[in-house]
Structures are given as structure tokens and as C-alpha cells.
Design a protein around this motif. Structure first.
Motif, short mmCIF file in Angstrom:
data_model
loop_
_atom_site.label_atom_id
_atom_site.label_comp_id
_atom_site.label_asym_id
_atom_site.label_seq_id
_atom_site.Cartn_x
_atom_site.Cartn_y
_atom_site.Cartn_z
N ALA A 365 6.36 1.87 -19.95
CA ALA A 365 6.13 2.07 -21.97
C ALA A 365 4.58 2.48 -21.31
O ALA A 365 4.15 3.42 -22.87
CB ALA A 365 5.98 0.65 -21.60
N ARG A 366 3.36 2.14 -21.13
CA ARG A 366 1.61 2.33 -20.97
C ARG A 366 1.75 4.09 -20.67
O ARG A 366 0.66 4.34 -20.59
CB ARG A 366 1.33 1.24 -20.63
N GLY A 367 2.39 4.68 -20.06
CA GLY A 367 2.46 6.24 -19.42
C GLY A 367 1.57 5.62 -18.95
O GLY A 367 0.57 6.83 -18.27
N HIS A 368 1.33 5.27 -17.43
CA HIS A 368 0.66 4.60 -16.43
C HIS A 368 0.96 5.92 -15.36
O HIS A 368 2.55 6.08 -15.14
CB HIS A 368 0.14 3.24 -15.75
N GLU A 369 0.48 6.27 -14.49
CA GLU A 369 0.28 7.76 -13.44
C GLU A 369 0.40 5.96 -11.72
O GLU A 369 -0.58 5.63 -11.75
CB GLU A 369 -0.37 7.84 -12.85
N LEU A 370 1.53 5.86 -11.59
CA LEU A 370 2.01 5.17 -10.31
C LEU A 370 2.03 5.44 -9.37
O LEU A 370 3.01 6.79 -8.83
CB LEU A 370 3.21 4.17 -10.36
N THR A 371 1.12 5.73 -8.42
CA THR A 371 1.54 5.89 -6.34
C THR A 371 2.00 4.96 -5.52
O THR A 371 0.69 3.50 -5.51
CB THR A 371 -0.24 6.46 -6.47
N VAL A 372 2.72 5.12 -4.79
CA VAL A 372 3.07 3.58 -3.74
C VAL A 372 2.27 4.35 -2.19
O VAL A 372 3.35 5.36 -2.16
CB VAL A 372 4.31 2.88 -3.91
N SER A 373 2.22 3.19 -1.84
CA SER A 373 2.17 3.90 0.08
C SER A 373 3.04 2.55 0.55
O SER A 373 2.37 1.20 0.43
CB SER A 373 0.38 4.35 0.10
N LEU A 374 4.09 2.36 1.77
CA LEU A 374 4.48 1.27 2.16
C LEU A 374 4.94 2.39 3.22
O LEU A 374 5.41 3.72 3.45
CB LEU A 374 5.96 1.46 1.10
N PRO A 375 4.74 0.93 4.57
CA PRO A 375 5.17 2.07 5.95
C PRO A 375 6.77 1.43 6.05
O PRO A 375 7.37 0.61 4.20
CB PRO A 375 4.18 0.92 6.31
N ALA A 376 7.07 1.22 7.25
CA ALA A 376 8.98 1.54 7.15
C ALA A 376 9.15 -0.36 7.12
O ALA A 376 7.84 -1.27 7.68
CB ALA A 376 9.08 1.72 8.59
N ASP A 377 10.17 -1.34 7.04
CA ASP A 377 10.49 -2.13 6.07
C ASP A 377 9.96 -3.38 7.58
O ASP A 377 9.10 -4.10 7.46
CB ASP A 377 11.94 -2.25 6.00
#
Length: 501
Positions: A365-377
Motif C-alpha cells: 500500500a505504501r509502494g515499498h521495494e521489498l527484498t528478501v534473503s532467506l536460507p533453506a528451512d
């Protein structure tokens, strides 16, 4: 009739001499007017060490230390005895072997009964070394006790006589009550109690209670020299002599103002927590029917535009109100220790993914650029309550969305750091002042960065971060924040111990 035996002067003198010789605890001898020794009893020999043949004819100053002889003190004693008829003194004397002893000396002037002419002096000497040692030991003990009492800095310690008058006053009493010893000595205990208590007879009641029970402990207001009041704890103990007579009272008083303030604050906090819990529950009851009514209105597609706008306003405000009530309930649970965990082995990466899904509508809703960095579960498995951990991550994400301007960046990273798992949420939003980095984790606290916008979102009650840190600590982890300052973004970091394999 048988005539009564007569006593000749010679017989009396012989008997007196025998009596003097029989006394072995006192040195008794006679001096001529110049101070030369003319008689010497066995007690004198035992006390001083000289035999009769060694000492007769010698000057009595032989018994005095050199410094006393040099000052002319032996002659001064004879002068005073001559003037007053009798002289008594205590001081150091010498034995034949040079050792010293503490002596009590009585010198009596001897005068001819007919002419009153001075014929010499009778001298009685008693060894008081042992008594003096006891007295010195007692004085030393009293001095040590006085120093001990004066070294106590946080307890006023003082003695009262039987009537309640001050007889001693340590330094802490002067500090706590403000009265110098010179102004309080001899004054009544009632001086340090409020007027109302004094008029009601409280000081005397305290002394009477200590007399009856031996000791009385109480708390109440006391008055300093400057008239200010403080809350004190005092113990009054009756002091008795060896024969059982009441000598007075010992009083130990401590300033408990700070403790009382903390106790009052704790009671106030507890009452506030109880009120918040009651308020939250009472507010929650009408929210359910209001939510049901709004849901029914949303199902009606035929509502006029004006009514639909009003419905949407109610929906938004109801959502906000529900969140505030939930925050209040969490505050109640947090302050009363009623938050419980249901731990299990859980993938922290999975918790982060579910949290992003929940918060993504606010981010989008606020137009943020979201980047996600996750390892394997399987790389980040922890022992924890997945619901509560998700609540923490969601709070970190909501804060990033809330305080980052439209079109800003939000980065989420999860990684392994040794034996710990770390989740970071970083933004390029309004940032946090250095002085607020810890304060924002307090209940009802929010950073106040002047001159920067609030990102257009209500800041809430300031509960989320405090609750989040408490939850993380319950998981044996850490939650912190860092920022380069206002306008330079912030990073929230959560660390948890990895589960054993």
C-alpha cells in the motif's frame, strides 16, 4: 576488783607497727619533712622491690620516672600535702627493677599535736595497674564502638535516657535528620516526629512499648531539622543495667523514603495493569457485534456510494481500535507475567515467510521495494512458539513499513551466525536518534524525531517493541535496534539460539 590493763604509748605504737607490717597489698611508709624514707613495711617491699635496709634514708623521688623528677613533681606533692594536709594522685611509679606500675598515692602530712609543727609524711601506695588496664580496655572498646557507630552511614544510631532525651548522636543521624549533635543533645525524641504524632503522645507510646516488650519496630513519618518529612523505619530497644534497672533506649533509624516511593509506584503500576486489563476486556465485548455489522454491510453490493464510504471509514477505524485493544491486552499479559509459550521445533525462515505474507498489504500500500534473503528451512531451526515469533517478526516489518516514506526500501534477511539464528529488517526510513535506541523498547514509548514525518501511519500505543523484546527474551534471545541517526534508516535485529540437532 581486777584492775583494767593499761596501754602504754609504746604498746600502741608497737601494735600499729604490727598492723602496718601485716598489710601486704599496700605500700605504707613514713617520710621525714625533706622526703627521706624513715619506715618501710612489707607491703612496700612487695610492691616496689626494695628491702628495708636498701631503701631507708633514701629520697622518695627514687620511685618516680625521670620525667616526673625533672619536672619537680615529687616535691610538688609534698608541698600540696603540707598546704592541704592530704594529697592524692594517680600516676606511673618505678620498681627497683625499673619496671613501671600505675599507682594510687595518698600522702598525709604529720604534725606534732602540741606545736602543729610538720614532723613528716605518711605515704600509702596501691598498685592499680590491673584496674587501669581494664579501664583502658574499656575506653578502647568504647572508642571502637563509637567509631563503628559513626562509620555507619545509612542508619541513624542514637541513645535516649529514660525520659526520651537524646544522649548520643552518630554522624548518620546528623546526615539523615539534619540536626548537629551540639543542637540535639539533651532534647526530646519528639523533636523529630510530626506535630500531630507528638501531640497524640506517639513518642512516649514508643518508649512505653519498648519498656514493656524490650524492643519495638515501626515505620512512619519523621521530620528533619529543615522541616521536611521522610519515611523512616526505626527500632527502639530498651537498655537495662546489670541490676535490671532501665538505663534508657537505643534507637536505630533508617530513611526508607526511596523504598516507600518504589512500593507506592509498584502498587500504582499494579492497579494500572488491573485497570488496563479490565478496560481491554470491556472494550472487546462490543467490538465483535460492530465487526459483524460491518461485514454484513460489506456483503451488500447495492449500498449507495455515500453509505459505502461511511462503511469503509467504520471498517478502518474498527480495525485500528481492535489493534489498540489487542495491544492493551498484551500489556496486561506482559506486566502480570501471564504470557505463555508453546515451544516446538520450527523453521525461522518459514516464520519469516508467513510474517511477510501477513504484512505485505501494508508494504504494498505504501509502494515499498521489498527484498528478501532467506536460507533453506532446515538451516535455521529453533525451539520456539511459532505464533509468538511471527508476532515479533511482523512487528519488525510493520515498524519498517510505518516509518519509511512511500517508495522506500525494506530489506529482510535471515542467516546463521555461529550457534544463533539472526533475522534483520532494514529500512531507509526516518531513522532513530541515538538516545532513543533503548527507550523505544519501553512500554508506551515512541521515538520522537523532530522535523521528520510520521510516514502517514498512526504510531499506536508504543507497546509492540516492548512486547517483542519480552517475547524474544523468553526464547533466550536478543532483540535490538541500530541507526545512523534521524533520516538515515534503521535496522532491527533478532537473534535466537539454534535448536540442537
Amino acid at each position: 576488783m581486777t584492775p583494767e590493763p593499761t596501754s602504754s604509748p609504746g604498746n600502741i605504737e608497737d601494735r600499729l607497727q604490727l598492723l602496718v607490717e601485716a598489710v601486704v597489698d599496700y605500700g605504707i611508709f613514713v617520710l621525714d619533712p625533706q622526703g627521706l624514707i624513715v619506715t618501710w613495711n612489707s607491703g612496700a617491699q612487695k610492691l616496689k622491690g626494695w628491702t628495708r635496709s636498701e631503701i631507708l634514708g633514701r629520697h622518695f623521688s627514687i620511685f618516680y620516672p625521670p620525667e616526673a623528677v625533672a619536672s619537680g613533681w615529687p616535691q610538688e606533692e609534698l608541698r600540696r600535702a603540707t598546704r592541704d594536709g592530704r594529697f592524692e594522685d594517680e600516676g606511673w611509679r618505678l620498681r627497683k627493677d625499673g619496671s613501671r606500675f600505675w599507682a594510687n598515692v595518698v600522702i598525709t602530712a604529720l604534725r606534732d599535736p602540741a606545736t602543729h609543727e610538720l614532723t613528716g609524711f605518711a605515704k600509702v601506695t596501691r598498685d592499680l595497674t590491673e584496674r587501669r588496664a581494664h579501664e583502658e580496655a574499656l575506653r578502647a572498646s568504647e572508642e571502637r564502638f563509637r567509631l563503628l557507630v559513626d562509620s555507619v552511614e545509612d542508619h541513624a544510631i542514637f541513645m535516649l535516657d529514660r525520659g526520651g532525651l537524646v544522649q548520643s548522636w552518630n554522624k548518620a543521624a546528623e546526615t539523615i535528620l539534619g540536626y548537629p549533635a551540639s543542637t540535639i543533645m539533651g532534647r526530646h525524641l519528639g523533636l523529630v516526629v510530626p506535630d500531630a504524632d507528638r501531640e497524640a503522645g506517639h513518642p512516649q507510646a514508643t518508649l512505653d512499648g519498648a519498656t514493656r516488650h524490650g524492643r519495638i519496630e515501626e515505620e512512619g513519618w519523621r521530620v528533619r531539622h529543615d522541616g521536611s518529612r521522610f519515611w523512616a523505619k526505626s527500632v527502639t530497644t530498651a537498655v537495662y543495667g546489670r541490676s535490671g534497672e532501665l538505663l534508657g533506649f537505643a534507637v536505630v533509624l533508617q530513611d526508607k523514603s526511596q523504598q516507600k516511593r518504589l512500593e507506592d509506584l509498584e502498587r500504582s503500576s499494579r492497579r494500572m495493569s488491573e485497570f488496563i486489563a479490565m478496560l481491554a476486556h470491556e472494550l472487546r465485548n462490543p467490538l465483535a457485534p460492530i465487526r459483524n455489522a460491518v461485514t454484513l454491510m460489506q456483503l451488500d453490493k447495492q449500498l449507495p456510494d455515500r453509505h459505502a464510504r461511511v462503511r469503509d471509514i467504520i471498517d478502518r477505524q474498527l480495525t485500528q481500535l481492535t489493534r489498540l485493544v489487542d495491544d492493551l491486552l498484551d500489556v496486561s499479559r506482559l506486566t502480570t507475567g501471564k504470557i505463555t509459550l508453546r515451544p516446538e521445533r520450527v523453521s525461522l525462515a518459514e516464520v519469516v515467510r508467513h510474517s511477510i505474507e501477513t504484512v505485505r498489504p501494508q508494504i504494498d500500500a505504501r509502494g515499498h521495494e521489498l527484498t528478501v534473503s532467506l536460507p533453506a528451512d532446515e538451516e535455521l531451526v529453533v525451539e520456539g512458539d511459532p505464533t509468538r515469533l511471527a508476532q515479533v517478526v511482523q512487528n519488525m516489518l510493520v515498524n519498517a513499513a510505518k516509518y519509511t516514506p512511500e517508495g522506500g526500501r525494506v530489506q529482510v534477511r535471515a542467516r546463521r551466525c555461529g550457534s544463533e539464528a539472526e533475522v534483520e529488517v532494514q529500512d531507509n526510513g526516518r531513522g532513530i536518534d541515538a538516545q532513543d535506541l533503548e527507550r523505544i523498547f519501553e512500554l508506551f514509548a515512541q521515538a520522537e524525531t523532530s522535523g521528520l514525518p510520521q510516514a502517514g501511519v498512526d504510531g499506536g500505543l508504543g507497546v509492540g517493541l516492548a512486547l517483542s523484546r519480552a517475547l524474544v527474551r523468553m526464547h533466550r534471545g536478543k532483540l535490538g535496534a541500530r541507526s545512523d541517526g534521524p533520516g538515515r534508516g534503521s535496522t532491527f535485529s533478532m537473534r535466537l539460539p539454534l535448536a540442537s540437532r
